[in-house]
Design a protein around this motif. Structure first.
Motif, short mmCIF file in Angstrom:
data_model
loop_
_atom_site.label_atom_id
_atom_site.label_comp_id
_atom_site.label_asym_id
_atom_site.label_seq_id
_atom_site.Cartn_x
_atom_site.Cartn_y
_atom_site.Cartn_z
N PRO A 82 0.83 -1.20 0.00
CA PRO A 82 0.00 0.00 0.00
C PRO A 82 0.87 1.26 0.00
O PRO A 82 1.70 1.45 0.88
N SER A 83 0.69 2.08 -1.02
CA SER A 83 1.49 3.29 -1.13
C SER A 83 0.63 4.53 -1.24
O SER A 83 1.14 5.64 -1.21
N GLY A 84 -0.68 4.32 -1.39
CA GLY A 84 -1.57 5.46 -1.55
C GLY A 84 -1.58 6.00 -2.97
O GLY A 84 -2.27 6.97 -3.27
N ARG A 85 -0.83 5.36 -3.87
CA ARG A 85 -0.77 5.80 -5.27
C ARG A 85 -1.77 4.99 -6.10
O ARG A 85 -2.00 3.82 -5.84
N VAL A 86 -2.31 5.64 -7.11
CA VAL A 86 -3.26 4.99 -8.01
C VAL A 86 -2.47 4.16 -9.02
O VAL A 86 -1.61 4.67 -9.72
N VAL A 131 -3.79 7.55 -12.78
CA VAL A 131 -2.65 6.66 -12.53
C VAL A 131 -1.41 7.48 -12.19
O VAL A 131 -1.06 8.44 -12.86
N GLY A 132 -0.78 7.08 -11.09
CA GLY A 132 0.43 7.75 -10.62
C GLY A 132 0.18 8.81 -9.57
O GLY A 132 1.09 9.24 -8.88
N LYS A 133 -1.06 9.23 -9.45
CA LYS A 133 -1.41 10.24 -8.45
C LYS A 133 -1.61 9.56 -7.09
O LYS A 133 -1.77 8.36 -7.01
N SER A 134 -1.59 10.36 -6.03
CA SER A 134 -1.74 9.85 -4.66
C SER A 134 -2.97 10.44 -4.00
O SER A 134 -3.56 11.39 -4.51
N GLU A 135 -3.29 9.89 -2.84
CA GLU A 135 -4.41 10.42 -2.05
C GLU A 135 -4.17 11.89 -1.78
O GLU A 135 -3.06 12.31 -1.45
N LYS A 154 -9.39 8.51 -1.49
CA LYS A 154 -8.88 7.27 -0.92
C LYS A 154 -8.50 6.32 -2.03
O LYS A 154 -9.17 6.22 -3.05
N VAL A 155 -7.39 5.58 -1.83
CA VAL A 155 -6.94 4.56 -2.77
C VAL A 155 -6.88 3.25 -2.00
O VAL A 155 -6.25 3.17 -0.94
N GLN A 156 -7.54 2.21 -2.54
CA GLN A 156 -7.54 0.90 -1.89
C GLN A 156 -7.06 -0.15 -2.86
O GLN A 156 -7.27 -0.04 -4.07
#
Length: 158
Positions: A82-86, A131-135, A154-156
């Motif tokens: 889990p990195s929070g990145r899409v 893609v590549g973006k974060s929360e 939120k990214v899951q």
């Protein structure tokens, strides 16, 4: 040959369909062809021609699925840290900054996409912007009527 990304669930669904086509549909159509042949003259036998057409469809779909699976790169997002990145396979909760509308999408392969079910193709403009973006980031998505700003809440990785 180019590898095509597909989620683990998408690959499972294709394998299930392939099994059903090979083990249920194909034998059923073969039996229907045999029964129609027994009725005699094949030139004017509508049942025979319909069964042959169905067989052609089934064989075509089997070949299509086998091709997709042979070129698939199955990605299981649950194995990602889990990195929070899409990334491909991630489920993303968004808010449209202009309307306040809340959206949830899962980024999937092209063959799995179903926008009504929240499954977004990796090749879609929205997915490419995410893609590549974060929360907490805001993604600017070019749409025909202008630019849409979507904030990533939120990214899951389910």
């Amino acid at each position: 040959m180019k590898r095509v990304p597909i989620t683990l669930r998408g690959a499972e669904l294709l394998r299930e369909e392939l099994t059903r086509l090979k083990n249920e549909e194909r034998p059923r159509v073969i039996a229907a062809i045999a029964e129609a042949r027994a009725h005699g003259d094949l030139k004017e036998n509508a049942e025979y021609h319909a069964a042959r057409e169905q067989q052609g469809f089934i064989e075509g779909r089997i070949a299509e699925i086998e091709g997709k699976l042979s070129n698939a790169q199955v990605i299981d997002v649950r194995t990602l840290a889990p990195s929070g990145r899409v990334v491909f396979g991630a489920t993303v909760e968004l808010v449209d900054e202009e309307s306040g509308e809340e959206l949830t999408y899962r980024i999937v392969g092209e063959d799995e996409a179903d926008i009504k079910s929240g499954l977004l193709s990796i090749n879609s403009p929205i997915a490419r912007a995410l893609v590549g973006k974060s929360e907490g980031d805001v993604a600017a998505v070019e749409i025909p009527s202008g630019t849409r700003s979507l904030e990533i809440i939120k990214v899951q990785y389910l």
